[in-house]
Design an enzyme around this catalytic site. Sequence first.
Site, PDB file in Angstrom:
ATOM      1  N   ASN A  73      -3.058  12.996  -3.780  1.00  0.00           N
ATOM      2  CA  ASN A  73      -4.274  13.409  -4.491  1.00  0.00           C
ATOM      3  C   ASN A  73      -4.741  14.790  -4.053  1.00  0.00           C
ATOM      4  O   ASN A  73      -5.150  15.621  -4.880  1.00  0.00           O
ATOM      5  CB  ASN A  73      -5.392  12.395  -4.264  1.00  0.00           C
ATOM      6  CG  ASN A  73      -5.233  11.146  -5.125  1.00  0.00           C
ATOM      7  OD1 ASN A  73      -4.715  11.224  -6.236  1.00  0.00           O
ATOM      8  ND2 ASN A  73      -5.657  10.005  -4.614  1.00  0.00           N
ATOM      9  N   HIS A  88      -6.089  14.402  -8.761  1.00  0.00           N
ATOM     10  CA  HIS A  88      -6.253  12.981  -9.070  1.00  0.00           C
ATOM     11  C   HIS A  88      -5.550  12.569 -10.366  1.00  0.00           C
ATOM     12  O   HIS A  88      -5.152  11.412 -10.503  1.00  0.00           O
ATOM     13  CB  HIS A  88      -7.751  12.650  -9.162  1.00  0.00           C
ATOM     14  CG  HIS A  88      -8.421  12.625  -7.823  1.00  0.00           C
ATOM     15  ND1 HIS A  88      -8.329  11.549  -6.966  1.00  0.00           N
ATOM     16  CD2 HIS A  88      -9.170  13.563  -7.178  1.00  0.00           C
ATOM     17  CE1 HIS A  88      -9.015  11.810  -5.865  1.00  0.00           C
ATOM     18  NE2 HIS A  88      -9.529  13.028  -5.959  1.00  0.00           N
ATOM     19  N   ASP A 104       0.862  -1.185   0.000  1.00  0.00           N
ATOM     20  CA  ASP A 104       0.000   0.000   0.000  1.00  0.00           C
ATOM     21  C   ASP A 104       0.896   1.232   0.000  1.00  0.00           C
ATOM     22  O   ASP A 104       1.840   1.323   0.796  1.00  0.00           O
ATOM     23  CB  ASP A 104      -0.899  -0.016   1.243  1.00  0.00           C
ATOM     24  CG  ASP A 104      -1.936   1.098   1.204  1.00  0.00           C
ATOM     25  OD1 ASP A 104      -3.031   0.858   0.681  1.00  0.00           O
ATOM     26  OD2 ASP A 104      -1.638   2.201   1.704  1.00  0.00           O
ATOM     27  N   GLU A 154      -4.987   2.646  -3.628  1.00  0.00           N
ATOM     28  CA  GLU A 154      -3.526   2.560  -3.732  1.00  0.00           C
ATOM     29  C   GLU A 154      -2.986   1.245  -3.175  1.00  0.00           C
ATOM     30  O   GLU A 154      -1.789   1.141  -2.875  1.00  0.00           O
ATOM     31  CB  GLU A 154      -2.876   3.739  -3.007  1.00  0.00           C
ATOM     32  CG  GLU A 154      -3.149   3.808  -1.513  1.00  0.00           C
ATOM     33  CD  GLU A 154      -4.398   4.603  -1.167  1.00  0.00           C
ATOM     34  OE1 GLU A 154      -4.466   5.105  -0.039  1.00  0.00           O
ATOM     35  OE2 GLU A 154      -5.291   4.730  -2.018  1.00  0.00           O
ATOM     36  N   ASP A 207      -3.221   9.419 -10.490  1.00  0.00           N
ATOM     37  CA  ASP A 207      -3.394   8.307 -11.436  1.00  0.00           C
ATOM     38  C   ASP A 207      -2.078   7.989 -12.145  1.00  0.00           C
ATOM     39  O   ASP A 207      -1.750   6.807 -12.367  1.00  0.00           O
ATOM     40  CB  ASP A 207      -4.462   8.653 -12.471  1.00  0.00           C
ATOM     41  CG  ASP A 207      -5.871   8.639 -11.878  1.00  0.00           C
ATOM     42  OD1 ASP A 207      -6.037   8.155 -10.742  1.00  0.00           O
ATOM     43  OD2 ASP A 207      -6.809   9.116 -12.563  1.00  0.00           O
TER      44      ASP A 207
END
Length: 358
Positions: free
Chosen positions: A247, A252, A239, A282, A256
């Site tokens: 973010n 975002h 993670d 994530e 991404d």
Amino acid sequence: MGLPEGRYTGISLQPTLELLDPLNPLRRRVALWLLPLGAALALVALFASQRVGLDPVDRVFLPVLVLGFALLSAALWLRPRFATWVLPSAHALVAAYLLATLAYQLLFRPNPMGLSPAAFWVPFVYFSSFLFFHTRQAVRLALLYLLTLFLLSLLGAFRGHYQPEHVNALAQFFGANLAYVGLLYMLVRIKEGYLEAQLDAYTDFLTGLRNRRYLELILERELFRVQRYGRPLALIALDLDGFKAVNDTFGHEVGDRALKALAECLERHIRQSDRAVRLGGEEFAVVLPETELPQALALAERLRQSIAALKAPPVPSLSASFGVAQAAPTDSPLSLLKRADEALYRAKRKGKNRVEIG
């Protein structure tokens, strides 16, 4: 968790248990019936032909078929993972026998009835190609086999010993076999369309990795191998640390791009037999068949270092926490994933950017 530097040395394999192909679970089971049957039929033909005398092809090939099918059957029964070479070997034996038999008839001793019953088995070569090889490779093999037979028939025609019944039999034979190859090609296209649709259902749209639905399927299959055959299996859960801040700070779109960069990093470091999966957000996982815990830990440490060195501007740096679990015979997909997740969150609590064992 600090680990000594080391290379991930798990053995290299072809992808295990390709879940999207519905024929894979059937191939071994069908072969375990057909191979002993083929050995028995070849043995019967060998003894039955003793009274009338064997032609040169049968004299060479029938004993080879009896022994070859028996050995391949034993190998497939005792070592299921040998299927990757057992099944093509059985296919090659049948194809070679039929080719030699028909070549002998076409070039040296034409059958009075046009073609011998061996010609009836040629379509088996095409359809077993479809079962045992990749789809486009199967079509190429079928066309190459048919072309070889056609060239042999032309050579036989030049020798001048064909009668009208031979020409008639050959015309029907090649017409029918072209139809079989055409049907094979249609089946290939249908299968490819099915696999593409399945692939979309098991693929994460953002990263191109497999998704959680796929993870549940592959863990179920691989845990079956752990329980039945005692094969090792490891699972890595990871993670990204503090990804919400990425973010919130950069948007975002940047987040991404960072996730895509992480996915590419995972793919670069794993074998063809391993599977990288995006669980959601994530969080990711890596399924490692044929891998013991020390090798899985070494890979997790390499991934941790590679992610720490990853460049995803304008994000200044990335890091990830890892949990690694070795599968036990009593594990279910849920329990194995839970142990890896618990180790991951233990790594988070201990300061992040580290590897823990579940």
